[in-house]
Write a protein that holds these residues in place. Structure first.
Motif: not given
Length: 378
Positions: A271-277, A358-364, A345-352
């Motif tokens: 999931e982490v890799v997918a979100l980065v993609v 990052g939440a996925g990394v914390a999960c691992v 809205e503040r930093a763009g969709f890629p940032a979101a």
């Protein structure tokens, strides 16, 4: 009397098909009817999960005491009322109220049906059965957007479909009979502190962090693809649903074979890799590949957490244990909607999407640090 497992499975499926269909139309419905951008849409998607998170422990608590049937019926009714409210809402505030009502209904529907189903299972089969029955909820969330996307014509037709599915759910449960074996336990409701069994919060935290990843996809994927004109926003959630269901059906036995921790670490890493993609995608192909792998990454996290939770509580009070654990999922999705929308809205969709990664990394990290020894329930 035999527990009506299949009927309950279909009833929960119908309710969550309605919930999933609403998730598909809300990101476009909110801006078109009420104005606002990603923050308003994300809040509308996520706020239902506030009521769901609050309602699940109480639904499971009542179900463990033998009140499954009336709670499940009430859940279907509330979901139908919430769907009607979203159709008729004159402004954004009333839409949010309707979303809360629908969220409460979905909480009661699943979290009271699950212990009803488990009441007829042997202890050694509870984890497997809970994972299979969970397909009714996750399958509905995955396929609901597909149904909504297949409806042609005015968007109100989708809302009528949502209402109709909830009515079917109520009818299926209303025509069942209460299991006499459950009536024996009436009145055995303990104190409020029993609403959080020991051993549940840690797997719940893992599920909640993974849910933030899912919530970001549910609330922002369509808007992200539309903003960059990638031309896949109309069917991207269908790709996510197809990947999710494929691995859920094929991969569920892996939880019993390798254990919940190993499966959870593996799938959340995907999931982490997918979100980065998704965050970095600049072409339709890259966006769809990332979306498909995001579906794979979410497919097995719930049965993995069911396995870990039932192990830690030793199968006691399954209704409230599953309800509390699943509430963490709702809280994660709830946070992802408005927070992800604000970041977008503040930093763009890629940032979101990178924050979700990052939440996925914390999960691992939590998974790897979780004690292997099961905690004895109080």
């Amino acid at each position: 009397m035999t527990v009506p497992v299949r009927r309950l499975w279909v009833a929960v499926l119908c309710g969550y098909l309605a919930f999933g269909a609403a998730l598909q139309v809300l990101p476009a419905y909110v801006p078109e009817k009420f104005g606002g951008g990603a923050l308003a849409s994300g809040t509308a998607v996520g706020i239902a999960f506030l009521a769901t998170a609050c309602g699940r422990p109480f639904a499971g608590w009542l179900a463990d005491a033998g009140r499954s049937r009336p709670v499940v019926i009430a859940g279907g009714v509330l979901a139908a009322v919430g769907g009607l409210g979203q159709l008729l809402a004159p402004d954004l505030v009333m839409l949010l109220v309707a979303r809360l009502v629908m969220g409460a209904g979905e909480a009661a529907l699943f979290s009271a049906a699950l212990p009803w189903v488990l009441s007829g299972a042997r202890t050694s089969e509870r984890g497997k059965l809970a994972g299979w029955f969970g397909l009714s909820m996750w399958g509905g969330l995955a396929v609901g957007p597909v149904l909504a996307g297949a409806v042609s014509g005015p968007i109100r037709l989708v809302w009528w479909m949502v209402i109709g599915l909830c009515v079917v759910s109520v009818g299926l449960v209303f025509t069942t009979r209460q299991d006499p074996s459950q009536l024996v336990s009436l009145g055995r409701i303990g104190g409020v502190r029993e609403l959080v069994p020991v051993g549940v919060p840690l797997p719940g935290t893992i599920l909640g962090l993974a849910a933030y990843c899912y919530g970001t996809v549910a609330a922002l994927l369509v808007l992200r693809l539309r903003a960059d004109h990638l031309g896949t926003d109309g069917f991207a959630l269908s790709v996510f649903a197809g990947a999710f269901l494929l691995l859920r059906f094929a991969g569920s036995p892996l939880v019993d074979r390798y254990g919940g921790r190993v499966v959870a670490v593996s799938t959340v890493a995907v999931e982490v890799v997918a979100l980065v993609v998704i965050a970095r995608a600049g072409t339709p192909v890259a966006a769809l590949v990332g979306t498909a792998f995001a579906g794979f990454g979410m497919a097995l996290i719930y049965p993995a957490c069911v396995s870990m939770t039932l192990d830690r509580v030793r199968g006691l009070r399954p209704g409230v244990s599953m309800g509390v654990m699943t509430s963490f999922w709702d809280l994660g999705v709830l946070a992802a909607g408005p927070l992800g929308g604000l970041i977008a809205e503040r930093a763009g969709f890629p940032a979101a999407f990178l924050v979700a990664a990052g939440a996925g990394v914390a999960c691992v990290v939590v998974l790897l640090r979780m004690p292997r020894r099961a905690v004895s329930p109080r």
